[in-house]
Design a protein around this motif. Sequence first.
Motif, short mmCIF file in Angstrom:
data_model
loop_
_atom_site.label_atom_id
_atom_site.label_comp_id
_atom_site.label_asym_id
_atom_site.label_seq_id
_atom_site.Cartn_x
_atom_site.Cartn_y
_atom_site.Cartn_z
N MET A 1 50.23 70.02 52.36
CA MET A 1 50.75 69.30 51.45
C MET A 1 51.90 69.95 50.94
SD MET A 1 48.72 66.59 50.74
CE MET A 1 48.88 66.43 48.91
N ILE A 2 52.04 71.19 50.80
CA ILE A 2 53.28 72.00 50.41
C ILE A 2 54.32 71.64 51.34
CG2 ILE A 2 54.23 74.16 49.93
CD1 ILE A 2 51.35 74.99 49.03
N PHE A 3 53.82 71.99 53.05
CA PHE A 3 54.93 71.58 53.83
C PHE A 3 55.66 70.14 53.86
CE2 PHE A 3 55.66 70.58 58.37
CZ PHE A 3 56.61 71.63 58.59
N MET A 4 54.79 69.15 53.78
CA MET A 4 55.01 67.80 53.64
C MET A 4 55.82 67.61 52.26
SD MET A 4 54.17 66.29 56.37
CE MET A 4 54.54 64.71 55.94
N GLY A 5 55.62 68.05 51.26
CA GLY A 5 56.52 68.29 50.10
C GLY A 5 57.71 68.64 50.32
N ALA A 6 57.88 69.70 50.84
CA ALA A 6 58.96 70.59 51.25
C ALA A 6 60.00 69.57 52.06
CB ALA A 6 58.74 72.04 52.00
N ILE A 7 59.35 68.93 53.05
CA ILE A 7 60.03 67.93 54.04
C ILE A 7 60.63 66.88 53.17
CG2 ILE A 7 59.98 66.47 55.91
CD1 ILE A 7 58.21 68.62 57.14
N PHE A 8 59.80 66.29 52.37
CA PHE A 8 60.27 65.40 51.55
C PHE A 8 61.68 65.65 50.61
CE2 PHE A 8 56.24 63.01 52.05
CZ PHE A 8 56.75 61.72 52.19
N LEU A 9 61.54 66.93 50.16
CA LEU A 9 62.69 67.40 49.26
C LEU A 9 63.69 67.73 49.86
CD1 LEU A 9 63.39 68.40 46.36
CD2 LEU A 9 62.39 70.63 47.36
N MET A 10 63.68 68.28 51.17
CA MET A 10 64.82 68.51 52.09
C MET A 10 65.40 67.18 52.50
SD MET A 10 63.92 71.69 54.45
CE MET A 10 62.09 71.27 54.83
#
Length: 97
Positions: free
Chosen positions: A1-10
């Motif tokens: 979830m954290i990884f996917m959230g970081a990709i959305f943010l980037m």
Amino acid sequence: MIFMGAIFLMGTSGINFAGRSPWMLVALLPLYWIGVTAYRCYKEEGRLTRRVFGIAIFGVLPLAYIAALALGYSVSGLWPLGIIVVGVSFLLFSGSK
């Protein structure tokens, strides 16, 4: 979830890797699981067998493709590398079962 959230943010903030979208990082998740599977098989069997090598190659070749894309290299030269690796695996493991 954290990884996917970081990709959305980037992705929404306009961050790029070598001119590419950060969404290519999503492909690293299945490659991670392929690597974990190869390592577990290696620990079970205690040596490098055809099964372990096949699983590892299944993860390494796509990783090389993603790395070439991220670094901006031409990926058209990678397919001969894949053929060479598969050929070497046939030579190394032709007698084992």
